[in-house]
Structures are given as C-alpha cells and as structure tokens.
Design an enzyme around this catalytic site. Structure first.
Site, PDB file in Angstrom:
ATOM      1  N   GLN A  10       0.837  -1.189   0.000  1.00  0.00           N
ATOM      2  CA  GLN A  10       0.000   0.000   0.000  1.00  0.00           C
ATOM      3  C   GLN A  10       0.881   1.251   0.000  1.00  0.00           C
ATOM      4  O   GLN A  10       1.954   1.272   0.577  1.00  0.00           O
ATOM      5  CB  GLN A  10      -0.888   0.019   1.234  1.00  0.00           C
ATOM      6  N   SER A  88       5.275  -5.353   3.116  1.00  0.00           N
ATOM      7  CA  SER A  88       3.951  -5.440   3.738  1.00  0.00           C
ATOM      8  C   SER A  88       3.023  -6.298   2.878  1.00  0.00           C
ATOM      9  O   SER A  88       3.270  -7.478   2.682  1.00  0.00           O
ATOM     10  CB  SER A  88       3.391  -4.035   3.982  1.00  0.00           C
ATOM     11  N   LEU A  89       1.952  -5.710   2.320  1.00  0.00           N
ATOM     12  CA  LEU A  89       1.043  -6.471   1.469  1.00  0.00           C
ATOM     13  C   LEU A  89       1.784  -7.167   0.328  1.00  0.00           C
ATOM     14  O   LEU A  89       1.422  -8.279  -0.080  1.00  0.00           O
ATOM     15  CB  LEU A  89      -0.030  -5.521   0.920  1.00  0.00           C
ATOM     16  N   ARG A 113      -7.584 -10.368   5.152  1.00  0.00           N
ATOM     17  CA  ARG A 113      -6.629  -9.517   5.876  1.00  0.00           C
ATOM     18  C   ARG A 113      -7.056  -8.057   5.802  1.00  0.00           C
ATOM     19  O   ARG A 113      -7.066  -7.348   6.812  1.00  0.00           O
ATOM     20  CB  ARG A 113      -5.248  -9.698   5.257  1.00  0.00           C
ATOM     21  N   HIS A 192       0.864  -2.619  11.221  1.00  0.00           N
ATOM     22  CA  HIS A 192       2.119  -3.141  11.776  1.00  0.00           C
ATOM     23  C   HIS A 192       2.390  -2.587  13.177  1.00  0.00           C
ATOM     24  O   HIS A 192       3.524  -2.233  13.511  1.00  0.00           O
ATOM     25  CB  HIS A 192       3.286  -2.842  10.835  1.00  0.00           C
ATOM     26  N   GLN A 240       3.197 -10.668  11.063  1.00  0.00           N
ATOM     27  CA  GLN A 240       3.442  -9.489  10.231  1.00  0.00           C
ATOM     28  C   GLN A 240       2.456  -8.357  10.520  1.00  0.00           C
ATOM     29  O   GLN A 240       2.789  -7.181  10.396  1.00  0.00           O
ATOM     30  CB  GLN A 240       3.362  -9.884   8.741  1.00  0.00           C
TER      31      GLN A 240
END
Length: 290
Positions: A10, A88-89, A113, A192, A240
């Site tokens: 993102q 991340s993603l 998610r 996070h 994560q």
C-alpha cells in the site's frame, strides 16, 4: 548474478495501475472478480480514487496487479528469480510467486486480511525522515512519549511510526524536535502496530483453514528479514500484522547475495528508491556468497 523480484505494498497504488496487464490475462481477472464481487479492472483504472485508497480495496488491487506483473515477467522473460520479497502487502505477492498458494487463494487471504485490518478501528501513521530508527526509538521511549510503535524500517533514515490518531499526532510533535521531516501518511489504520492485535488473532483462525504449500523460491520475510523456513508461512503472516516491516535488513540480506539484481514488479518505483538509499548507507560486502 542473483535475480531478485520485489513487490510493493500500500502506498504505491495509483489510478491506472495494471492498465497494460488486464487484457493479457482475462482468465485471472475473471477469477479475481468472482472472488471479490466487483470488477478489479474498473477499480484500478477508474476508481473512484477514494475507494482505491480504502485499505479493503487497496490491498486486493495491489495483490492482483502485483501477481499479474509477476506472471507477465515470467511469461515474457522465461527467467525465474532466485529470491523474492515484498513490502507489507507485497509479501503476499512474493509468496504467490514462490508457490505458497495459487492466485485465487492468495486473493482470498488478502481480502480477509484487508477486511480485518479495516475493522481494527481508526489509526494513523507518519514517516520520519532524516534520523535513524535508533533515534526514533529513543524519542518514543521517553517518559512523555505516547504509545506508538515503529512500523516500517524502510531505509537507514526513513522510519514509519504507527498508532492511534491522537497518539501519532503527539509523536509527530515530539519527533519534529529531532527533524522537520515528519510526514503524516494518508492511511486509515495503525498498520504493523499493537492496535492490529485483534485482527491478527482473527486472521490466525482464518489461516488455519488453509494449507500453504512448500516454497519453491526463497521468500525474505518482513518479520525476520531472513528467508522463510519450512512450514513457517502462516505464523509469520500473522506476526506481520503487528510486527515492523524490516525492509532495510531484508534488503541488506539480499545485497549480500552474489551480484544482486533487483526488479520491482508492480506500480511505481518506491522500493527501487528505498533499495538505492539502503545501498548508499552500507559498504559493499567483500566475498559475499549465497
């Protein structure tokens, strides 16, 4: 030479992303639409921008475009990478590339998610530039510091903090005493960081319904900054959600491979820029080996 594919998360999303890909892979686009219940092509190309920037949709769009980018790269070059990593993603795209799950399964995981992260309540994030992560942590450890977490360790002097909106606002004021370059990010959640703990618990239960396949390509984990061990994927994907993205260390590990060659697959060149900063901030290893 070590060929490395990296996938953004993102923040790299933009209207028009994937334009050159949707027509090439209509079967995958149809599968995505069936999972999501809306046109992913319409969302990526025409928005509206407010919807594309909503994490419930952003994550699905970034996963789809990243996966199509990877498929297209392999189809056109015939060359598999030696390592993959995602920010991340983007780690879900890396796991798809490595064979942990097929395209549809990955999208189902990402959609869940994204929904859980959106339900976690309001949050905020800010990028701190010009000082080290160690100094950011020292400031946040002070008696007058609010309860916020270091969320992304993006580069030697680029750190992202995450937490409830009021606490991030207070942290920004503290950190501005150290550097003027503290930039609030356009996000709606405390990604996070500790506010994601309820989402992580529910996501763990959801993941238990899936069996992830052994990885065919090493995937460097955001959480450990090292390749996934066998049967570790589900645990690390849960961690994560509340753990920092250790991007600087992850790229440091990859830079120690023989003649690393990075290819960013997905919209933009955000990760390419971070990798350049990380290269500058460290010596070239002598006699590096795999």
């Amino acid at each position: 030479m070590t060929v490395i594919h990296v996938f953004p998360g993102q923040g790299a999303h933009r209207l028009g992303m994937g334009k050159e890909l949707f027509g090439r892979y209509p079967h995958l686009v149809r599968q995505a639409d069936a999972v999501l219940g809306y046109s992913i092509e319409q969302l990526c190309l025409h928005g509206p921008e407010e919807r594309l920037s909503d994490t419930r949709y952003t994550q699905c769009a970034m996963y789809t475009v990243g996966a199509l980018s990877y498929v297209d790269r392999i189809r056109t070059t015939g060359e598999l990478p030696d390592y993959v990593a995602g920010h991340s993603l983007g780690e879900y795209v890396a796991l798809f590339a490595a064979g942990a799950f097929d395209f549809v399964t990955g999208l189902e995981l990402v959609a869940k998610r994204a929904a859980l992260m959106a339900q976690a309540g309001p949050g905020a994030m800010a990028a701190v530039l010009g000082i080290t992560a160690e100094r950011v942590r020292e400031v946040l450890a002070g008696d007058d510091a609010p309860p916020v977490d270091v969320a992304n360790l993006n580069a030697p002097e680029q750190t992202v903090v995450s937490g409830p909106p009021d606490d991030i606002a207070a942290a920004v004021e503290l950190l501005k005493r150290e550097t003027r370059a503290v930039v609030p990010l356009k996000v709606s959640g405390a990604f996070h960081a500790w506010p994601m703990a309820p989402a992580a618990r529910e996501f763990e239960q959801f993941l238990a319904g899936y069996r992830l396949a052994p990885l065919r390509i090493p995937v460097v984990s955001n959480t450990t900054a090292r390749p996934y061990a066998d049967d570790e994927a589900a645990e690390l994907l849960v961690r994560q959600l509340t753990s920092p993205v250790r991007w600087t260390e992850s790229i440091g590990f990859l830079l120690d491979r023989p003649e690393p060659e990075f290819h960013e697959l997905g919209p933009g060149q955000v990760l390419t820029g971070l990798i350049s900063q990380i290269r500058v901030g460290r010596p070239v290893p002598a006699g590096a080996s795999g």
